[in-house]
Design a protein around this motif. Structure first.
Motif, PDB file in Angstrom:
ATOM      1  N   ALA A  90       0.845  -1.202   0.000  1.00 45.61           N
ATOM      2  CA  ALA A  90       0.000   0.000   0.000  1.00 45.61           C
ATOM      3  C   ALA A  90       0.876   1.246   0.000  1.00 45.61           C
ATOM      4  O   ALA A  90       2.102   1.163   0.119  1.00 45.61           O
ATOM      5  N   SER A  91       0.227   2.388  -0.103  1.00 48.55           N
ATOM      6  CA  SER A  91       0.932   3.671  -0.057  1.00 48.55           C
ATOM      7  C   SER A  91       0.092   4.676   0.719  1.00 48.55           C
ATOM      8  O   SER A  91      -1.067   4.409   1.054  1.00 48.55           O
ATOM      9  N   ILE A  92       0.670   5.813   0.973  1.00 49.93           N
ATOM     10  CA  ILE A  92      -0.045   6.897   1.654  1.00 49.93           C
ATOM     11  C   ILE A  92      -1.345   7.228   0.923  1.00 49.93           C
ATOM     12  O   ILE A  92      -2.365   7.514   1.545  1.00 49.93           O
ATOM     13  N   GLU A  93      -1.323   7.185  -0.393  1.00 49.06           N
ATOM     14  CA  GLU A  93      -2.504   7.519  -1.181  1.00 49.06           C
ATOM     15  C   GLU A  93      -3.658   6.549  -0.960  1.00 49.06           C
ATOM     16  O   GLU A  93      -4.802   6.865  -1.268  1.00 49.06           O
ATOM     17  N   ASP A  94      -3.384   5.354  -0.438  1.00 49.86           N
ATOM     18  CA  ASP A  94      -4.424   4.359  -0.182  1.00 49.86           C
ATOM     19  C   ASP A  94      -5.068   4.512   1.199  1.00 49.86           C
ATOM     20  O   ASP A  94      -6.039   3.819   1.513  1.00 49.86           O
ATOM     21  N   VAL A  95      -4.556   5.413   2.026  1.00 51.25           N
ATOM     22  CA  VAL A  95      -5.045   5.560   3.404  1.00 51.25           C
ATOM     23  C   VAL A  95      -6.452   6.170   3.402  1.00 51.25           C
ATOM     24  O   VAL A  95      -6.702   7.188   2.760  1.00 51.25           O
ATOM     25  N   VAL A  96      -7.349   5.512   4.147  1.00 48.52           N
ATOM     26  CA  VAL A  96      -8.729   5.994   4.257  1.00 48.52           C
ATOM     27  C   VAL A  96      -9.064   6.483   5.670  1.00 48.52           C
ATOM     28  O   VAL A  96     -10.032   7.220   5.844  1.00 48.52           O
ATOM     29  N   ARG A  97      -8.301   6.064   6.679  1.00 48.24           N
ATOM     30  CA  ARG A  97      -8.565   6.506   8.049  1.00 48.24           C
ATOM     31  C   ARG A  97      -7.270   6.524   8.851  1.00 48.24           C
ATOM     32  O   ARG A  97      -6.442   5.628   8.712  1.00 48.24           O
ATOM     33  N   THR A  98      -7.139   7.563   9.681  1.00 46.22           N
ATOM     34  CA  THR A  98      -6.039   7.632  10.642  1.00 46.22           C
ATOM     35  C   THR A  98      -6.624   7.928  12.012  1.00 46.22           C
ATOM     36  O   THR A  98      -7.669   8.568  12.130  1.00 46.22           O
TER      37      THR A  98
END
Length: 134
Positions: free
Chosen positions: A70-78
């Motif tokens: 994965a990459s940062i661009e795939d992040v949906v929630r933090t």
């Protein structure tokens, strides 16, 4: 095609002791565990500095994302967990530097403490590979 469960380790000595992985990928979903501000030598990075600790947590979490495909661009929630939520702006600055263009759902919460009292914050991340907006 059957989804494969992939475990990602950061090399932390706590992983086998506690029985957890830094991240787990199940199909296109990646969950990064609560990530503490540890240096390569196991010591706390940035004692007393919420910004430095948050940035370090994000560095470790980003490496786990990459190791899972994965990459940062795939992040949906933090999730940003802090022992003093009044310092949220410093944690937000580190988060914003990383996610300004991605803009995942983000939650800041205050917790009473972490395993090590020197840790001022931890970060958790959820990603879905291949779901970056156009």
């Amino acid at each position: 095609m059957e989804d494969v469960r992939q475990l990602v380790s950061s090399g932390s000595p706590l992983e086998p002791r506690i029985g957890f992985s830094r991240a787990v990928r199940a199909g296109r979903h990646v969950a990064v565990a609560g990530t503490a501000p540890l240096g390569e030598d196991g010591s706390t990075v940035g004692p007393g500095d919420v910004y430095a600790q948050t940035a370090r947590c994000l560095d470790i979490a980003e490496r786990a994302l990459q190791d899972s495909g994965a990459s940062i661009e795939d992040v949906v929630r933090t999730r940003i967990m802090l022992t003093d939520v009044t310092q949220w702006k410093e944690a937000a600055r580190a988060h914003g530097e990383r996610f300004a263009s991605v803009r995942p759902a983000c939650t800041f919460v205050e917790v009473s403490r972490f395993i090590d009292p020197a840790w001022l914050g931890e970060v958790e991340i959820d990603a879905v590979i291949g779901q970056a907006p156009d």
